[in-house]
Enzyme design. Sequence first.
Site, PDB file in Angstrom:
ATOM      1  N   ALA A 152       0.889  -1.180   0.000  1.00 58.37           N
ATOM      2  CA  ALA A 152       0.000   0.000   0.000  1.00 58.37           C
ATOM      3  C   ALA A 152       0.919   1.221   0.000  1.00 58.37           C
ATOM      4  O   ALA A 152       1.180   1.816   1.026  1.00 58.37           O
ATOM      5  CB  ALA A 152      -0.901  -0.029   1.233  1.00 58.37           C
ATOM      6  N   CYS A 172      -0.621   4.570  11.086  1.00 60.72           N
ATOM      7  CA  CYS A 172      -0.410   5.842  11.784  1.00 60.72           C
ATOM      8  C   CYS A 172      -1.605   6.086  12.702  1.00 60.72           C
ATOM      9  O   CYS A 172      -2.117   7.191  12.782  1.00 60.72           O
ATOM     10  CB  CYS A 172      -0.196   6.987  10.806  1.00 60.72           C
ATOM     11  SG  CYS A 172      -1.599   7.330   9.756  1.00 60.72           S
ATOM     12  N   PRO A 231       1.640   7.821  -0.960  1.00 56.27           N
ATOM     13  CA  PRO A 231       2.321   8.506  -2.064  1.00 56.27           C
ATOM     14  C   PRO A 231       3.777   8.097  -2.279  1.00 56.27           C
ATOM     15  O   PRO A 231       4.416   8.574  -3.202  1.00 56.27           O
ATOM     16  CB  PRO A 231       2.242   9.980  -1.652  1.00 56.27           C
ATOM     17  CG  PRO A 231       2.205   9.945  -0.152  1.00 56.27           C
ATOM     18  CD  PRO A 231       1.446   8.704   0.221  1.00 56.27           C
ATOM     19  N   GLY A 274       6.361   7.520   0.432  1.00 56.50           N
ATOM     20  CA  GLY A 274       7.383   7.809   1.445  1.00 56.50           C
ATOM     21  C   GLY A 274       8.170   6.563   1.812  1.00 56.50           C
ATOM     22  O   GLY A 274       9.408   6.562   1.809  1.00 56.50           O
TER      23      GLY A 274
HETATM   24  N1  SAM Z   1       3.005   3.719   2.562  1.00 57.74           N
HETATM   25  C1  SAM Z   1       2.557   5.013   2.086  1.00 57.74           C
HETATM   26  C2  SAM Z   1       3.665   6.024   2.255  1.00 57.74           C
HETATM   27  O1  SAM Z   1       4.541   5.843   3.110  1.00 57.74           O
HETATM   28  O2  SAM Z   1       3.703   7.004   1.509  1.00 57.74           O
HETATM   29  C3  SAM Z   1       1.282   5.431   2.774  1.00 57.74           C
HETATM   30  C4  SAM Z   1       0.186   4.414   2.638  1.00 57.74           C
HETATM   31  S1  SAM Z   1      -1.363   4.888   3.298  1.00 57.74           S
HETATM   32  C5  SAM Z   1      -1.131   4.764   4.974  1.00 57.74           C
HETATM   33  C6  SAM Z   1      -2.352   3.518   2.920  1.00 57.74           C
HETATM   34  C7  SAM Z   1      -2.641   3.297   1.452  1.00 57.74           C
HETATM   35  O3  SAM Z   1      -3.507   2.163   1.350  1.00 57.74           O
HETATM   36  C8  SAM Z   1      -3.359   4.443   0.779  1.00 57.74           C
HETATM   37  O4  SAM Z   1      -2.601   4.923  -0.304  1.00 57.74           O
HETATM   38  C9  SAM Z   1      -4.674   3.841   0.299  1.00 57.74           C
HETATM   39  O5  SAM Z   1      -5.063   4.311  -0.973  1.00 57.74           O
HETATM   40  C10 SAM Z   1      -4.354   2.361   0.236  1.00 57.74           C
HETATM   41  N2  SAM Z   1      -5.560   1.503   0.356  1.00 57.74           N
HETATM   42  C11 SAM Z   1      -6.832   1.860   0.655  1.00 57.74           C
HETATM   43  N3  SAM Z   1      -7.636   0.798   0.638  1.00 57.74           N
HETATM   44  C12 SAM Z   1      -6.883  -0.269   0.314  1.00 57.74           C
HETATM   45  C13 SAM Z   1      -7.146  -1.640   0.124  1.00 57.74           C
HETATM   46  N4  SAM Z   1      -8.357  -2.145   0.284  1.00 57.74           N
HETATM   47  N5  SAM Z   1      -6.116  -2.429  -0.229  1.00 57.74           N
HETATM   48  C14 SAM Z   1      -4.875  -1.922  -0.376  1.00 57.74           C
HETATM   49  N6  SAM Z   1      -4.568  -0.633  -0.198  1.00 57.74           N
HETATM   50  C15 SAM Z   1      -5.553   0.183   0.147  1.00 57.74           C
END
Ligand code: SAM
Length: 461
Positions: free
Chosen positions: A115, A237, A118, A120
């Site tokens: 996941a 987070c 963006p 990071g």
């Molecule tokens: N790891 C990223 C970073 O450090 O920049 C931040 C990730 S953010 C906490 C979680 C991500 O999970 C989001 O970009 C979101 O779009 C995605 N997400 C949402 N629903 C999801 C799903 N059902 N399966 C997988 N990813 C999902």
Amino acid sequence: MTMTALPAAFVERMRIQLGPEAEAFLASYGEPRAKALRLNPLKCPEAVPTERMQTELGPLAPVPWCPEGFYYGDAVRPGLHPYHAAGLYYIQEPSAMSAVVRLDPLPGETVLDLAAAPGGKAGHIAGRMRGSGLLIANEIHPVRAKILSENIERLGIVNAVVTNTSPDRLAGRFPRFFDRILLDAPCSGEGMFRKDPDAIREWSPGLVAMCAARQRDILEQAAIMLKPGGRLVYSTCTFSREENEETVERLTAEHPQFRLLGTERIWPHRQRGEGHFVAVLGLSAGVPDGGGPEAHPGRRAKARDRGPDKAAAEAFRLFCDFAAEALPGWTPGPGEPILFGEQLYWLPHAQTSPFGNEDLRGLKVIRPGLHLASVRKSRMEPAHALALAVAASQARRTIRLDAAGPEIRAYLRGESLPVPGAESGWTLVTVDDFPVGWGKISGGQLKNHYPKGLRRHAAAE
Ligand code: SAM
């Protein structure tokens, strides 16, 4: 500092969870948040800020739990500095840096960021892999996947494939494939409250329960893709036990071959960060493979033996003519050319798992490796990603612009630059010694090839 009031149910839950510490925790929401950046070892191999960097960005103080992380001051806007365009760093919430430190990816490994947008943590992983091995950075949301892909490009990452698919589709394709997996799960975002008032408004006990259920589903898929002996890091987070400890405990209860090797929490009232949870899980080395790469020897062998198709080979020949002239010091790592329409990429090969072009068939791929060039008939233009992935010393022609001078800002706005007497041809433009884009010199003028979508307006500087 004024902020949207915390939801009463959240305050209540945190009082139960933290006991006597709850007041200090709740008071931290009235404090300003700490801002940090993470140096990119692909550009700054020592990951130590140089004197020049500190002159440009102000004093940078180490983030205690991440060697590449540094706090910066309130008055600084590092996102607007030309060093940002050159990929020297990624602006990242400091406690979020703890996840990849615990994942501890190594050069040569096969790694998944499930996941990733963006980007990071994907950038952090790639920095530690130093361009060697394979990183698959996946994001389910198309718009966010595009942002992820742009960040992969800006950071000069050569060994990442960006996919835009669901965890279950990926798990169907890559069972027992990865040495390390990061699942930085979508969560209720309690650690975002200081930054984003919408996170406060959207929070509810129901959201926590919904996130916990979704996290369990995604973690199950992540677990399928880990190799025996591999490491899986789960992070969020948010603070609730439901979305953190209870999620990983459920996995280990249902799949005893997974062991919880440790958990870590960063709290905003104890450390300078917004808060993060990290759990490290290991899969026993003796677990039967259960359908890993070896379960599909035909498909994977075919992928490796077939080689690039005719059009990709032809486009790559054209590219090699360009590279021999303009980038004589550069060679790609292990991989193969792959053509997406008119776009030529270099697909990295994994070293610890068999991987090739065929493995991506049917998946939505946003960036199948390093973007080398656009090729139309017999004309080719080097890709912006390539400029960011090479070193200035590898190029035949460079134009060095000073980080503090007006020319670099003019270049980033898309303007042509006078370069009297300079040799004609494709030229790498650098800010100080760091490549930032291409220009083409002809008749003493540098034609600007900085991508239109990235150009800045004077007002934003
Ligand atoms: N790891 C990223 C970073 O450090 O920049 C931040 C990730 S953010 C906490 C979680 C991500 O999970 C989001 O970009 C979101 O779009 C995605 N997400 C949402 N629903 C999801 C799903 N059902 N399966 C997988 N990813 C999902």
